[in-house]
Design an enzyme around this catalytic site. Structure first.
Site, PDB file in Angstrom:
ATOM      1  N   GLU A 250       0.901  -1.255   0.037  1.00  0.00           N
ATOM      2  CA  GLU A 250       0.045   0.155  -0.016  1.00  0.00           C
ATOM      3  C   GLU A 250       0.835   1.231  -0.080  1.00  0.00           C
ATOM      4  O   GLU A 250       0.677   2.074  -1.012  1.00  0.00           O
ATOM      5  CB  GLU A 250      -0.893  -0.011   1.191  1.00  0.00           C
ATOM      6  CG  GLU A 250      -1.739   1.231   1.207  1.00  0.00           C
ATOM      7  CD  GLU A 250      -2.915   1.161   2.307  1.00  0.00           C
ATOM      8  OE1 GLU A 250      -3.435   2.026   2.697  1.00  0.00           O
ATOM      9  OE2 GLU A 250      -3.179  -0.021   3.138  1.00  0.00           O
ATOM     10  N   ARG A 328      -7.487   2.599  13.539  1.00  0.00           N
ATOM     11  CA  ARG A 328      -8.345   1.130  13.403  1.00  0.00           C
ATOM     12  C   ARG A 328      -8.476   0.446  14.610  1.00  0.00           C
ATOM     13  O   ARG A 328      -9.478  -0.437  14.873  1.00  0.00           O
ATOM     14  CB  ARG A 328      -8.100   0.678  12.192  1.00  0.00           C
ATOM     15  CG  ARG A 328      -9.115  -0.367  11.710  1.00  0.00           C
ATOM     16  CD  ARG A 328      -9.045  -1.181  10.316  1.00  0.00           C
ATOM     17  NE  ARG A 328      -9.617  -0.448   9.053  1.00  0.00           N
ATOM     18  CZ  ARG A 328     -10.920  -0.375   8.990  1.00  0.00           C
ATOM     19  NH1 ARG A 328     -11.652  -1.259   9.428  1.00  0.00           N
ATOM     20  NH2 ARG A 328     -11.205   0.453   7.994  1.00  0.00           N
ATOM     21  N   GLU A 730     -10.322  -8.719   4.353  1.00  0.00           N
ATOM     22  CA  GLU A 730      -9.959  -8.643   5.732  1.00  0.00           C
ATOM     23  C   GLU A 730     -10.799  -9.206   7.050  1.00  0.00           C
ATOM     24  O   GLU A 730      -9.971  -9.913   7.745  1.00  0.00           O
ATOM     25  CB  GLU A 730      -9.727  -7.189   6.191  1.00  0.00           C
ATOM     26  CG  GLU A 730      -8.717  -6.404   5.336  1.00  0.00           C
ATOM     27  CD  GLU A 730      -8.477  -5.013   5.557  1.00  0.00           C
ATOM     28  OE1 GLU A 730      -7.524  -4.629   6.419  1.00  0.00           O
ATOM     29  OE2 GLU A 730      -9.433  -4.190   5.384  1.00  0.00           O
TER      30      GLU A 730
END
Length: 776
Positions: A250, A328, A730
């Site tokens: 990423e 998160r 995920e």
């Protein structure tokens, strides 16, 4: 002739598949994968005269560079040039969230493996030989390798973040049970099959094209432009597919692409940079290790009344994506449970390890592991099973998450009770109990693992995507999106959407490479949102084209647009076929100068989050599920086999059952690996010890559970998901956390004096020590 026959058979099969129900479409990339025909960066046909590059990196984790002598390396025949920070025409900076990461080290090195220079030569062999000739002197500085040590020394990436709900301190005073403890979850190596790499080519007028193995083409484009000091339109980034990413590409695919482009910028020649496995392991970041403390309070009826935790995130030497990952963790700190009083805090600790980065789950698994550990601790101390506490606290409709979002369309209890009923959990538990009663050398353990995972980028502005759709004169279709295919089957899903809307065979549709010139300013393929965001944009573009084509058909057939539908490559009037075919309709549209190209933009509605208040509605929806894991432990050796993992999963209305099942199974095994086998190890000097597949163990065929069953939960799906088919990349990884607690339960059965420890991964060595710890 053989190949032509093969292709004819394949096309016939594709025609049949495209006309069948959407759920039966398979991953269309599989055909080229198994034949070895799929193309990756290292398969690009390179130009004549292409140079090859190798990175010279730091042999120390922290220190001041006193001197570097490149003379012997530069004198080696075949070496073209060695680039350092002095050759950067723009900014020597690649940090995304925080500008704290130089492309090349300048006066100091901050981790073992930090890039210092790029050696460009006629071949990779020569470049590697030259690397061994470089002499460097580094004055050692103190090395920090753990988050606890970083906290003690006040070494942080940024300010801490904290979420809260209710009044935790008051609630603890009213609890019948209060327990405290510590946990540790280690990092995890991505170990994608295709290592990091890029190929840069000089184009006309100073433009550069980069073929990159990246999940974030726009990030590569923007960062390259900044480093080179040129505008973004001068950089084109193209991605065909990745040989795996898992989050590791990423942000961390960016430096290698930038380095290749920097060399091309100076040399006006193509440059190829592909890391070998050892370089990749040494230079790149992993999943973040977390050292955490918790405090949990319960009532006599096992309701969790209060929960408090502090997460210490080992961020490594630079921010990378650590702040977003930390966020998160807070979002998923209470997993599938409603807790009325919550205080969670995360500190991103700066250490001298390679900057840790995104990994499947993006901080969520680390948060979930802590609360599951707290529940296991409470259950052991109270004398009940963890399952009883878990079940008593499952989320319900309209419960409030600690970040303010109200839970809607909640499937936590549905998946839990479905798993219990479908798999007859009472019988499973009795089977485990009977086995343990009749065996002394082997013991079984069983665990339940519920999951609740939010779907969206937690940074709201990133939740958007675009699609460019062309219908060609012969009726075939080309689609460009920002979705990067990395094994998750997103290309198949995009093709499926177009085939469904246009009602044409899939072999008439082509997914173009992901390219910043065709689709610009895009978010990375991450956060399990790729299919939703890009699929919604593709759906919008296709629907817009259909409406345009209906107008053409209504004029040709002299009927109302409302009466027209497209079906099976034909135009239907009131559900009856007309004489107008799909290709004839396209030809007519061309003659009438109707645009057969559409560019659509989709931005997820409703979501928002106020970071000043740490409250909002950050997720489009949540994915739910429950796994029941059973393990058998060899109490003489400490080795173990997972007998089964039985899952009820919330797919929504799956649009590709085969692809989605593969994602659940793959994520589960990756999660089991993180929790049981994959032990990242650095020495006190910051050098990676688990630097090869001989010292870093990943699950193989012998590590896979003997039986994996995945049953879809009955649900209506969610309109925010593409075609109500929920994200699946995920969430299933967190099922693997159940493997850890199944092992704990087996150990406790053998050794009643075992004091539960929450230090993952639970390797066979740790199991063996636990089996005989304080055993009488």
């Amino acid at each position: 002739m053989h190949n032509n026959k093969t292709n004819t058979v394949r096309n016939t099969k594709l025609d049949a598949v495209s006309k069948s129900l959407k759920q039966s479409i398979k991953n269309l990339d599989s055909y080229t994968h198994v034949r070895g025909e799929s193309l990756y960066v290292d398969d690009v046909n390179i130009r004549q005269g292409t140079f090859h590059a190798v990175v010279f990196d730091s042999p120390k984790a922290h220190g001041k560079i006193k001197h570097i002598d490149y003379s012997k390396a530069e004198a080696l025949e075949g070496v073209e040039r060695i680039f350092t920070y002095k050759d950067v025409p723009g900014e020597n900076e690649i940090g995304g969230i925080i500008a704290d990461e130089p492309l090349f080290a300048e006066d100091e090195v901050h981790f073992w493996g930090m890039p210092i220079a790029l050696i460009v030569a006629e071949s990779e062999f020569i470049a590697r030989k030259a690397r061994g000739l470089i002499e460097i002197g580094i004055e050692d500085l103190p090395v920090i390798t753990t988050a606890k040590e970083a906290k003690a020394k006040g070494s942080f990436i940024n300010a801490p973040r904290s979420f809260s709900l209710g009044d935790t301190e008051k609630a603890f005073a009213d609890c019948d049970y209060v327990f405290e403890g510590e946990t540790f979850s280690n990092g995890q190596e991505h170990l994608y099959i295709e290592a990091q790499g890029a190929y840069a080519e000089p184009m006309e007028n100073g433009n550069i094209k980069i073929t990159s193995s990246t999940q974030g083409p726009t990030a590569v484009q923007a960062t390259t432009a900044r480093v080179l000091g040129i505008a973004m339109h001068k950089i084109e980034v193209d991605v065909t597919r990745l040989g795996g990413g898992f989050g590791g590409k990423e942000d961390q695919a960016t430096p290698w692409a930038v380095m290749a482009a920097l060399a091309t910028y100076h040399l006006n020649q193509s440059v190829k940079l592909i890391l070998n496995r050892h370089d990749d392991l040494r230079m790149t970041g992993k999943r973040h290790p977390y050292e955490s403390t918790y405090k949990i309070g319960l009532s006599k009826d096992l309701k969790i009344l209060a929960y408090q935790t502090e997460f210490l995130q080992n961020s490594g030497a630079a921010a990378d994506l650590s702040p977003a990952i930390a966020e998160r963790t807070l979002f998923h700190a209470t997993n599938s449970y409603y807790v009325p009083n919550v205080t969670t805090k995360v500190l991103s600790c700066k250490t001298n390890l390679p900057p840790n980065t995104a990994f499947r789950g993006f901080g969520g698994p680390q948060g979930m592991f802590v609360i599951e550990s707290a529940i296991a601790k409470a259950a052991s101390e109270i004398g009940v099973s963890a399952r009883q506490i878990q079940e008593a606290n499952l989320l319900d409709e309209n419960d409030t998450f600690s970040y303010g979002q109200i839970a809607k369309k909640v499937e936590a209890k549905n998946t839990w009770h479905s798993a219990k009923n479908i798999f007859n959990s009472d019988a499973l538990e009795q089977e485990v109990a009977d086995f343990n009663k009749n065996n002394t050398a082997f013991k079984k353990g069983l665990s339940f693992m519920p999951i609740t995972f939010g779907i969206s980028f937690t940074n709201t502005p990133m939740n958007h995507a675009r699609a460019l759709v062309h219908i060609y004169l012969d009726g075939s279709v080309g689609i460009s999106t920002a979705a990067v295919e990395m094994g998750q089957g997103v290309n198949t899903k995009m093709m499926q959407i177009a085939a469904d809307v246009f009602s044409i065979p899939i072999d008439k549709i082509k997914i173009e490479t992901t390219n910043t010139t065709r689709v610009a300013n895009t978010s990375p393929s991450a956060a399990s949102s790729t299919a939703d965001l890009n699929g919604k944009a593709t759906l919008m573009a296709c629907n817009a084209l259909v409406e345009r084509l209906k107008l053409v058909a209504s004029e040709d057939l002299n009927v109302s647009e409302k009466d027209i539908t497209l079906k099976d490559e034909s135009v239907f009037i009131n559900d009856k076929p007309s004489e107008l075919s799909w290709t004839q309709l396209i030809s007519s549209a061309m003659l009438k100068r109707v645009a057969l190209t559409e560019n659509a933009h989709y931005a997820t509605p409703e979501i928002h989050f106020d970071k000043t208040k740490e409250k909002g509605h950050p997720f489009a929806y949540h994915v739910y599920g429950t796994a029941i894991t059973t393990v058998t432990v060899d109490c003489t050796r400490g080795t173990y086999e997972f007998d089964s993992v039985k899952i009820v999963h919330d797919y929504g209305k799956s649009m590709s059952k085969g692809i989605d099942l593969g994602q659940v199974e793959g994520a589960l095994i990756q999660g089991i690996g993180w929790m049981t086998l994959e032990e990242i190890a650095y020495n006190d000097d910051g050098r990676l010890l688990s630097n090869a597949l001989s010292t870093y163990k990943v699950p193989d065929i012998f590590s896979v559970p003997k039986r994996v069953e995945v049953i879809p939960v009955e649900t209506e799906g969610n309109d925010m998901a593409i075609l109500k088919s929920k994200a699946v990349g995920e969430p299933p990884l967190m099922y693997g956390i159940g493997a850890y607690f199944a092992l704990q339960n087996a150990i406790k059965t053998f050794n009643s004096n075992y004091d539960l420890e929450f230090h993952a991964p639970m390797t066979p060595e740790k199991v063996l020590m636990g089996l005989y710890e304080n055993k009488k």
